[in-house]
Design an enzyme around this catalytic site. Structure first.
Site, PDB file in Angstrom:
ATOM      1  N   THR A  34       0.823  -1.207   0.000  1.00 11.66           N
ATOM      2  CA  THR A  34       0.000   0.000   0.000  1.00 11.66           C
ATOM      3  C   THR A  34       0.862   1.262   0.000  1.00 11.66           C
ATOM      4  O   THR A  34       1.852   1.363   0.720  1.00 11.66           O
ATOM      5  CB  THR A  34      -0.913   0.004   1.235  1.00 11.66           C
ATOM      6  OG1 THR A  34      -1.723  -1.162   1.204  1.00 11.66           O
ATOM      7  CG2 THR A  34      -1.794   1.228   1.256  1.00 11.66           C
ATOM      8  N   GLY A  73       2.895  -3.032   8.541  1.00 12.77           N
ATOM      9  CA  GLY A  73       3.003  -3.288   9.979  1.00 12.77           C
ATOM     10  C   GLY A  73       4.442  -3.456  10.427  1.00 12.77           C
ATOM     11  O   GLY A  73       5.254  -4.074   9.733  1.00 12.77           O
ATOM     12  N   GLU A 316      -5.828  -5.101   2.894  1.00 15.01           N
ATOM     13  CA  GLU A 316      -5.676  -5.649   1.546  1.00 15.01           C
ATOM     14  C   GLU A 316      -6.707  -5.069   0.582  1.00 15.01           C
ATOM     15  O   GLU A 316      -6.944  -5.599  -0.492  1.00 15.01           O
ATOM     16  CB  GLU A 316      -5.812  -7.182   1.606  1.00 15.01           C
ATOM     17  CG  GLU A 316      -5.116  -7.917   0.485  1.00 15.01           C
ATOM     18  CD  GLU A 316      -6.082  -8.770  -0.320  1.00 15.01           C
ATOM     19  OE1 GLU A 316      -5.953  -8.768  -1.552  1.00 15.01           O
ATOM     20  OE2 GLU A 316      -6.926  -9.432   0.264  1.00 15.01           O
TER      21      GLU A 316
END
EC number: 1.3.3.6
Length: 553
Positions: A34, A73, A316
């Protein structure tokens, strides 16, 4: 996703190098897909990887502000490597998105490497202990071998070679989505465990004057809030397990180049991811509200479960986009069925004509319930396909027609996923046929899941005269009967999840039911109770009160 990506897309030689480093916690990695300006639309990612044959290196670059990697993350402060998705350029030609292993911190000092900007993105709705990060590259060079080369390769002289079908990259997504579905079911199960256990402890009001206060769980309205959610958590737990097992079963076929089942599984996993996380997000809040005022306290454990589960609705990709991925496959399948082609796997029901009238009787036969769901999905898929066709016949390009029909497309995709979840629930019960009592209770849960879904989507089942109003009224009566039938086993059904008190972190959902004693102890443990009088009293309140007293005198 870091290690699964390496396992799926490293060549054998690359796997021998990188996987031991990960397993021994030398390389600590994250998955960087992303970007600030793009997420779900992977083809639109802007990060570039340009091959330089003179040095046999890739140049990783973030050419725009919006190409900044955003959300991975543990990126902010913890990891030292990332699997980075970037547009591959060789000889001035773009070959689309590929994956690269890129180091962003020094292995000794943990300082960012030259040309790397990395940091934490700041506070979020939840998961405050996770350092989701941002990452920018300024012409960072990596070795040629850091491109993941199981399915495609760049040779030393810069030639691009695709070794296998690009559909192979779907496999990792299917695997990850199955984990998301299972986690969503687990989160909803945790919330149901807390709310149902507490509802069995909590007593409230009177049903009959002068009699003891009944357990809150004896109230039909409370059962109506919680038992369908309990059935949903079971349904999606079975669905996540089934999807994972199916992927593992066909992995050999995929590796051998047989992709017949992969498109359907990929589309189904997208829809399941969306539907399960939506249901969980809404369900946890319902569980919190069903616990009354105590559900608002962190002592309940429900606020933490909610903030931990909520991000999954955009993991996602935002869920509506996930549903449209499912719809795209359904439109292709519908077109093939219209041409008389036999469809594989679960979508085979689109080849069937089915019955024109609802056959659900008083026994709530699982076969008839599945048939009703298939009829609904088949009709809605066909209706969306006709809407697309009508727009194109009026001269609209396909992409415009797609947008104009997108609300119906999402709706038919939801119907398809709900149909799959129900059918899979029914199939899963057969595994427990040798345990008569277990199968009986699971059947009641499955019936409740199906009937609740019919009542929540009554318009779909009434349209076209498939179901009558009398049958719909009967569904309501049957739902109430099922609530009463499940009530004696409700606590046992949540205990069957086997969530420990340590995992739940909930005073309300304690296994031993000692709620009130422990709520008081939990409150006493607050740091604010370390002293009887807080410093703020002497600093602010006492002077203020003295002034007020003087003014009155």
């Amino acid at each position: 996703m870091f290690i699964p990506m390496l396992m799926a897309q490293c060549s054998e030689k690359q796997g021998e190098k990188w996987l031991p480093l990960c397993e021994n916690l030398i390389v600590i990695g994250t998955y960087a897909q992303t970007e600030l300006g793009h997420g779900t639309f992977v083809r639109g990612l802007e990060t570039t990887a340009t091959y330089d044959p003179q040095t046999e290196q890739f140049i990783i670059n973030s050419p725009t502000l919006t190409s900044t990697k955003w959300w991975p993350g543990n990126l902010g402060k913890t990891t030292n490597h990332a699997v980075v998705l970037a547009q591959l350029y060789t000889g001035g030609k773009c070959h689309g998105i590929h994956a690269f292993i890129v180091q962003h911190r020094d292995m000794e000092t943990h300082q960012p490497l030259p040309g790397v900007e990395v940091g934490d993105i700041g506070p979020k709705f939840g998961y405050e202990a996770v350092d989701n990060g941002f990452l920018r590259y300024h012409n960072v060079r990596i070795p040629r071998d850091n491109m993941l080369m199981r399915y495609s390769e760049v040779t030393k002289d810069g030639r691009y070679i695709r070794k296998a079908n690009e559909k192979l990259t779907y496999g990792t997504m299917v695997f990850v989505r199955s984990a998301i579905v299972s986690t969503a079911a687990k989160n909803l199960g945790e919330a149901c465990t807390i709310a149902i256990r507490y509802s069995a402890v909590r007593r409230q009001s009177e049903m009959k004057p002068g009699e003891p206060e009944p357990q809150v769980l004896d109230y039909q309205t409370q059962q109506h809030k919680l038992f369908p959610l309990l059935a949903t958590s079971y349904a999606y737990w079975f669905a996540g397990r089934s999807m994972r097992e199916t992927y593992l079963d066909i992995q050999g076929q995929i590796m051998a180049g047989d992709f017949k089942r992969l498109p359907e599984l990929h589309a189904l996993s997208a829809g399941l991811k969306a539907m399960s996380t939506w249901a969980t997000n809404e369900g946890i809040e319902t569980c919190r509200l069903s616990c009354g005022g105590h559900g608002y306290s962190h002592a309940s454990g429900l606020p933490k479960i909610y903030v931990d589960a909520t991000p999954a609705c955009t993991y996602e990709g935002e869920n509506t986009v996930m549903m449209l991925q499912t719809a795209r496959y359904l439109m292709k399948a519908c077109g093939q069925a219209a041409q008389g082609n036999e469809l594989p796997g679960f979508v085979a029901y689109l080849n069937q004509k089915g019955v024109d009238r609802c056959m659900i009787g008083d026994d709530l036969s699982l076969v008839s319930l599945v048939s009703a769901y298939q009829h609904r999905a088949r009709r809605l898929i066909g209706k969306a396909a006709l809407q697309m066709k009508a727009h194109m016949e009026r001269g609209q390009p396909q992409e415009v027609a797609w947008n104009l029909a997108s609300v119906q497309l999402v709706h038919c995709a939801k119907a398809h996923v709900q149909c799959y979840v129900l059918k899979n629930f029914v199939d899963s019960i057969e595994q427990y046929g040798h345990h008569e009592d277990v199968a009986r209770v699971l059947t009641q849960l499955c019936q409740l899941f199906a009937v609740d879904g019919i009542l929540n989507n009554a318009g779909d089942f009434l349209q076209g005269g498939f179901m009558s109003y009398d049958q719909l009224d009967n569904m309501t009566a049957k739902l109430l009967d099922l609530l009463a039938a499940i009530r004696p086993n409700a606590v046992a059904l949540v205990d069957a999840f086997d969530f420990s008190d340590h995992l739940l972190q909930s005073v309300l959902g304690r296994y031993d039911g000692n709620v009130y004693e422990n709520m008081l102890e939990w409150a006493k443990s607050s740091p604010l109770n370390d002293t009887q009088v807080h410093d703020s009293y002497y600093q602010y309140m006492q002077p203020f009160l003295k002034e007020m007293h003087k003014s009155k005198l």
